[in-house]
Write a protein that holds these residues in place. Structure first.
Motif, mmCIF file in Angstrom:
data_model
loop_
_atom_site.group_PDB
_atom_site.id
_atom_site.type_symbol
_atom_site.label_atom_id
_atom_site.label_comp_id
_atom_site.label_asym_id
_atom_site.label_seq_id
_atom_site.Cartn_x
_atom_site.Cartn_y
_atom_site.Cartn_z
ATOM 1 N N VAL A 1 0.842 -1.201 0.000
ATOM 2 C CA VAL A 1 0.000 0.000 0.000
ATOM 3 C C VAL A 1 0.874 1.247 0.000
ATOM 4 C CG1 VAL A 1 -1.619 1.339 1.390
ATOM 5 C CG2 VAL A 1 -2.018 -1.098 1.023
ATOM 6 N N ASP A 2 1.921 1.253 0.821
ATOM 7 C CA ASP A 2 2.827 2.403 0.860
ATOM 8 C C ASP A 2 3.466 2.652 -0.500
ATOM 9 O OD1 ASP A 2 2.262 2.816 3.527
ATOM 10 O OD2 ASP A 2 4.056 1.750 4.249
ATOM 11 N N HIS A 3 3.900 1.580 -1.150
ATOM 12 C CA HIS A 3 4.518 1.719 -2.467
ATOM 13 C C HIS A 3 3.495 2.177 -3.509
ATOM 14 C CE1 HIS A 3 8.599 0.329 -1.760
ATOM 15 N NE2 HIS A 3 8.090 -0.563 -0.907
ATOM 16 N N ALA A 4 2.278 1.683 -3.395
ATOM 17 C CA ALA A 4 1.234 2.094 -4.335
ATOM 18 C C ALA A 4 0.920 3.582 -4.160
ATOM 19 C CB ALA A 4 -0.024 1.248 -4.130
ATOM 20 N N LYS A 5 0.832 4.050 -2.913
ATOM 21 C CA LYS A 5 0.566 5.474 -2.675
ATOM 22 C C LYS A 5 1.681 6.332 -3.245
ATOM 23 C CE LYS A 5 -0.065 5.846 1.759
ATOM 24 N NZ LYS A 5 -0.452 6.046 3.166
ATOM 25 N N ALA A 6 2.918 5.906 -3.037
ATOM 26 C CA ALA A 6 4.054 6.672 -3.559
ATOM 27 C C ALA A 6 4.020 6.711 -5.078
ATOM 28 C CB ALA A 6 5.368 6.069 -3.074
ATOM 29 N N GLY A 7 3.670 5.598 -5.701
ATOM 30 C CA GLY A 7 3.580 5.554 -7.159
ATOM 31 C C GLY A 7 2.483 6.456 -7.690
ATOM 32 N N VAL A 8 1.334 6.436 -7.038
ATOM 33 C CA VAL A 8 0.223 7.293 -7.466
ATOM 34 C C VAL A 8 0.614 8.756 -7.316
ATOM 35 C CG1 VAL A 8 -2.135 8.012 -6.900
ATOM 36 C CG2 VAL A 8 -1.574 5.581 -7.037
ATOM 37 N N ARG A 9 1.251 9.108 -6.205
ATOM 38 C CA ARG A 9 1.699 10.496 -6.012
ATOM 39 C C ARG A 9 2.639 10.923 -7.131
ATOM 40 N NH1 ARG A 9 3.056 9.615 -0.271
ATOM 41 N NH2 ARG A 9 1.128 9.988 0.821
ATOM 42 N N GLU A 10 3.567 10.055 -7.482
ATOM 43 C CA GLU A 10 4.512 10.371 -8.551
ATOM 44 C C GLU A 10 3.801 10.614 -9.866
ATOM 45 O OE1 GLU A 10 8.031 7.944 -9.636
ATOM 46 O OE2 GLU A 10 8.293 7.781 -7.460
ATOM 47 N N GLU A 11 2.852 9.754 -10.182
ATOM 48 C CA GLU A 11 2.127 9.878 -11.449
ATOM 49 C C GLU A 11 1.252 11.125 -11.469
ATOM 50 O OE1 GLU A 11 2.358 8.061 -14.273
ATOM 51 O OE2 GLU A 11 4.015 7.030 -13.273
ATOM 52 N N VAL A 12 0.603 11.401 -10.373
ATOM 53 C CA VAL A 12 -0.319 12.537 -10.315
ATOM 54 C C VAL A 12 0.432 13.859 -10.266
ATOM 55 C CG1 VAL A 12 -2.100 13.613 -8.875
ATOM 56 C CG2 VAL A 12 -2.165 11.164 -9.301
ATOM 57 N N GLU A 13 1.633 13.852 -9.737
ATOM 58 C CA GLU A 13 2.410 15.082 -9.597
ATOM 59 C C GLU A 13 2.632 15.767 -10.947
ATOM 60 O OE1 GLU A 13 6.865 15.878 -8.286
ATOM 61 O OE2 GLU A 13 5.624 15.064 -6.653
ATOM 62 N N VAL B 1 -1.714 20.841 -15.036
ATOM 63 C CA VAL B 1 -3.010 21.508 -14.820
ATOM 64 C C VAL B 1 -2.781 22.872 -14.189
ATOM 65 C CG1 VAL B 1 -5.145 21.415 -13.477
ATOM 66 C CG2 VAL B 1 -4.360 19.388 -14.716
ATOM 67 N N ARG B 2 -1.901 22.947 -13.206
ATOM 68 C CA ARG B 2 -1.623 24.233 -12.562
ATOM 69 C C ARG B 2 -1.021 25.227 -13.562
ATOM 70 N NH1 ARG B 2 -2.375 24.569 -7.262
ATOM 71 N NH2 ARG B 2 -2.529 22.661 -6.045
ATOM 72 N N LYS B 3 -0.166 24.737 -14.447
ATOM 73 C CA LYS B 3 0.438 25.609 -15.451
ATOM 74 C C LYS B 3 -0.627 26.131 -16.410
ATOM 75 C CE LYS B 3 4.186 25.770 -18.796
ATOM 76 N NZ LYS B 3 5.252 25.010 -19.456
ATOM 77 N N LEU B 4 -1.566 25.272 -16.811
ATOM 78 C CA LEU B 4 -2.626 25.684 -17.730
ATOM 79 C C LEU B 4 -3.614 26.644 -17.075
ATOM 80 C CD1 LEU B 4 -3.378 22.291 -19.504
ATOM 81 C CD2 LEU B 4 -2.288 24.295 -20.515
ATOM 82 N N THR B 5 -3.914 26.428 -15.793
ATOM 83 C CA THR B 5 -4.878 27.284 -15.115
ATOM 84 C C THR B 5 -4.235 28.522 -14.509
ATOM 85 O OG1 THR B 5 -4.655 26.042 -13.055
ATOM 86 C CG2 THR B 5 -6.416 25.361 -14.564
ATOM 87 N N GLY B 6 -2.914 28.523 -14.421
ATOM 88 C CA GLY B 6 -2.223 29.698 -13.886
ATOM 89 C C GLY B 6 -2.184 29.748 -12.376
ATOM 90 N N THR B 7 -2.515 28.671 -11.731
ATOM 91 C CA THR B 7 -2.435 28.654 -10.270
ATOM 92 C C THR B 7 -1.196 27.873 -9.862
ATOM 93 O OG1 THR B 7 -3.804 26.660 -10.169
ATOM 94 C CG2 THR B 7 -4.924 28.776 -9.917
ATOM 95 N N GLU B 8 -0.428 28.479 -8.979
ATOM 96 C CA GLU B 8 0.786 27.825 -8.523
ATOM 97 C C GLU B 8 0.572 27.273 -7.127
ATOM 98 O OE1 GLU B 8 4.280 30.134 -8.870
ATOM 99 O OE2 GLU B 8 3.909 30.639 -10.952
ATOM 100 N N LYS B 9 1.277 26.241 -6.838
ATOM 101 C CA LYS B 9 1.203 25.616 -5.528
ATOM 102 C C LYS B 9 1.912 26.501 -4.517
ATOM 103 C CE LYS B 9 1.725 20.990 -3.677
ATOM 104 N NZ LYS B 9 2.252 19.657 -3.949
ATOM 105 N N GLU B 10 1.249 26.740 -3.381
ATOM 106 C CA GLU B 10 1.841 27.551 -2.329
ATOM 107 C C GLU B 10 2.973 26.761 -1.689
ATOM 108 O OE1 GLU B 10 1.233 30.631 -1.041
ATOM 109 O OE2 GLU B 10 -0.169 31.026 -2.664
ATOM 110 N N PRO B 11 4.152 27.335 -1.626
ATOM 111 C CA PRO B 11 5.240 26.608 -0.972
ATOM 112 C C PRO B 11 4.997 26.551 0.532
ATOM 113 C CG PRO B 11 5.959 28.799 -1.531
ATOM 114 C CD PRO B 11 4.573 28.635 -2.115
ATOM 115 N N GLU B 12 5.371 25.436 1.123
ATOM 116 C CA GLU B 12 5.245 25.319 2.568
ATOM 117 C C GLU B 12 6.322 26.183 3.214
ATOM 118 O OE1 GLU B 12 5.218 21.350 4.026
ATOM 119 O OE2 GLU B 12 3.908 20.651 2.434
#
Length: 87
Positions: free
Chosen positions: A16-28, A34-45
């Motif tokens: 499960v941990d490996h699957a979550k990490a893989g999904v995060r990588e793919e979705v990133e 999407v953020r580049k197309l919509t013009g919204t940038e991720k707020e840095p922590e």
């Protein structure tokens, strides 16, 4: 038999941990596009430095307030002492 279930549970957790990490990588990458197309940038922590600076500013404000209260109290006591002494 119980150890087999414990082992299976352990390896399922790892899977499960490996699957979550893989999904995060793919979705990133999709998220970035999407953020580049919509013009919204991720707020840095906020980093450690920014957190420390914010904490220091808060402490500075509190210390300043406490110092003002201490000075005001000292003035009141001094005034009361002088009035009492002049009587």
């Amino acid at each position: 038999m119980a150890s087999h279930f414990e082992d299976a549970r352990y390896y399922m957790g790892r899977a499960v941990d490996h699957a979550k990490a893989g999904v995060r990588e793919e979705v990133e990458s999709v998220e970035q596009r999407v953020r580049k197309l919509t013009g919204t940038e991720k707020e840095p922590e906020p980093g450690r430095l920014e957190k420390l600076q914010a904490d220091l500013q808060e402490l500075e404000g509190r210390a300043e307030g406490e110092a003002r209260e201490a000075v005001e109290t000292a003035r009141e006591r001094l005034t009361a002492y002088r009035e009492k002494r002049s009587e």
